[in-house]
Design an enzyme around this catalytic site. Structure first.
Site, short mmCIF file in Angstrom:
data_model
loop_
_atom_site.label_atom_id
_atom_site.label_comp_id
_atom_site.label_asym_id
_atom_site.label_seq_id
_atom_site.Cartn_x
_atom_site.Cartn_y
_atom_site.Cartn_z
N HIS A 156 -7.32 -1.03 5.71
CA HIS A 156 -6.29 -0.09 6.20
C HIS A 156 -6.16 1.07 5.21
O HIS A 156 -6.21 2.23 5.58
CB HIS A 156 -4.98 -0.85 6.36
CG HIS A 156 -3.84 -0.02 6.84
ND1 HIS A 156 -3.77 0.49 8.12
CD2 HIS A 156 -2.70 0.38 6.22
CE1 HIS A 156 -2.63 1.17 8.25
NE2 HIS A 156 -1.96 1.12 7.12
N ASP A 175 5.79 4.82 5.09
CA ASP A 175 6.66 3.86 5.81
C ASP A 175 6.75 2.52 5.06
O ASP A 175 7.48 1.62 5.49
CB ASP A 175 6.22 3.66 7.27
CG ASP A 175 4.84 3.04 7.42
OD1 ASP A 175 3.89 3.51 6.75
OD2 ASP A 175 4.70 2.07 8.19
N HIS A 176 6.05 2.43 3.91
CA HIS A 176 6.12 1.23 3.07
C HIS A 176 6.69 1.49 1.67
O HIS A 176 7.03 0.55 0.96
CB HIS A 176 4.72 0.60 2.93
CG HIS A 176 4.15 0.17 4.25
ND1 HIS A 176 4.04 -1.14 4.62
CD2 HIS A 176 3.72 0.91 5.31
CE1 HIS A 176 3.54 -1.19 5.86
NE2 HIS A 176 3.34 0.04 6.29
N HIS A 190 0.85 -1.20 0.00
CA HIS A 190 0.00 0.00 0.00
C HIS A 190 0.88 1.24 0.00
O HIS A 190 2.09 1.14 0.12
CB HIS A 190 -1.00 -0.02 1.17
CG HIS A 190 -0.41 0.07 2.55
ND1 HIS A 190 0.41 -0.91 3.07
CD2 HIS A 190 -0.50 1.03 3.51
CE1 HIS A 190 0.76 -0.57 4.31
NE2 HIS A 190 0.25 0.60 4.59
N HIS A 218 4.79 -4.70 10.71
CA HIS A 218 5.15 -4.00 11.96
C HIS A 218 5.27 -4.97 13.13
O HIS A 218 4.59 -6.00 13.16
CB HIS A 218 4.08 -2.96 12.34
CG HIS A 218 4.03 -1.78 11.44
ND1 HIS A 218 4.80 -0.66 11.63
CD2 HIS A 218 3.29 -1.54 10.31
CE1 HIS A 218 4.54 0.23 10.67
NE2 HIS A 218 3.63 -0.28 9.86
N HIS A 222 1.36 3.95 1.95
CA HIS A 222 1.88 4.71 3.10
C HIS A 222 3.41 4.85 3.01
O HIS A 222 4.11 3.90 2.66
CB HIS A 222 1.48 4.04 4.41
CG HIS A 222 0.05 4.26 4.77
ND1 HIS A 222 -0.64 3.47 5.68
CD2 HIS A 222 -0.84 5.19 4.34
CE1 HIS A 222 -1.89 3.90 5.78
NE2 HIS A 222 -2.04 4.93 4.99
N ASP A 257 -0.08 -4.02 6.21
CA ASP A 257 -0.71 -3.52 7.44
C ASP A 257 -2.17 -3.97 7.54
O ASP A 257 -3.01 -3.27 8.11
CB ASP A 257 -0.67 -1.98 7.49
CG ASP A 257 0.72 -1.44 7.77
OD1 ASP A 257 1.66 -2.24 7.99
OD2 ASP A 257 0.88 -0.20 7.77
FE FE Z 1 2.76 0.76 8.14
ZN ZN Z 2 0.16 1.57 6.62
#
Ligand code: FE
Ligand code: ZN
Length: 239
Positions: free
Chosen positions: A110, A58-59, A54, A167, A56, A129
């Site tokens: 998410h 942090d990905h 996805h 995570h 985001h 996530d």
């Molecule tokens: Fe994440």
């Molecule tokens: Zn995420």
């Protein structure tokens, strides 16, 4: 298929996936490029692909720097804005690492375009996530109904499928699970185990489908209403 966790930020795992036969290596959800490139280099695994679950940051934050450094091919969800994407993935599509084949399934909740990558033969799934060990992702874009259905799809995979989430949230999830389902002995046992592992600085993922069926209160919710109540309660539970 050899899989290595590259820790990043406070609690992300970026997964390096290596196929010995072809020498191909993919990274799943590289939020940061430097630790991924360093680990791949250390192992002598030239990166050939990036797979995103996805959008985001942090990905995906490392996508462009990895592409620049390695010319890796970037595959990510068709419905989302993925930096540097070469291949747009949707339900029913396949990804390949050497001769190994992964199936793309859409698991909204998410985020709306979130995908998971399922390697049936290897019994391995990258779930981003969506599902966490003993928990699930927050509902930023999707509805509780979508997330409940997405989780049910993932735990409908064979019980011995290993689920690689993005995570290290297991301890917080385990505490909430013990609070939400105090009479569940499997949850109490796993909480103690996770506490032990974390005290030793060890990672608690991947998890398995069978373990999640036993100890994940979101998966075990009997309907969407119960799922919605649990997700709201977890949002305000803290960690
Ligand atoms: Fe994440
Ligand atoms: Zn995420």
């Amino acid at each position: 298929m050899e899989i290595v966790a590259v820790p990043a930020f406070s609690d992300n795992y970026l997964w390096l996936v290596h196929d010995e036969a072809s020498g191909e290596t993919a990274v799943v959800d590289p939020g940061d490029a430097a630790p991924v490139l360093a680990e791949a280099d250390k192992r002598g695994w030239p990166l050939t692909q990036v797979w995103n679950t996805h959008w985001h940051p942090d990905h995906t934050g490392g996508n462009l720097a990895i592409k620049e450094a390695t010319s890796a091919l970037i595959s990510g969800p068709a419905g989302e804005n993925i930096p540097g994407r070469d291949v747009a993935l949707k339900e029913g599509d396949s990804i390949h690492l050497g001769d190994r084949v992964g199936q793309v399934i859409e698991v909204p909740g998410h985020t709306l375009g979130h995908i998971a990558l399922i390697f049936d033969e290897e019994r391995i799934a990258f779930v981003g996530d969506t599902l966490f060990a003993m928990g699930c992702g927050r509902l930023f874009e999707g509805t509780p109904e979508q997330m409940y259905r997405s989780l049910q799809r993932l735990v409908g995979l064979p019980g011995d499928t290993r689920l690689y989430c993005a995570h290290e949230y297991t301890l917080s999830n385990a505490r909430f699970a013990a609070h939400a389902d105090p009479r569940n002995a499997a949850i109490a046992e796993r909480l103690a185990e996770v506490q032990r592992l974390r005290e030793q600085g060890k990672i608690t993922v991947p998890t398995t489908v069978a373990q999640e069926r036993e100890t994940n209160v979101f998966v075990r919710a009997t309907d969407e209403g119960e799922f919605t109540r649990l997700r709201k309660a977890k949002d305000s539970f803290g960690s």
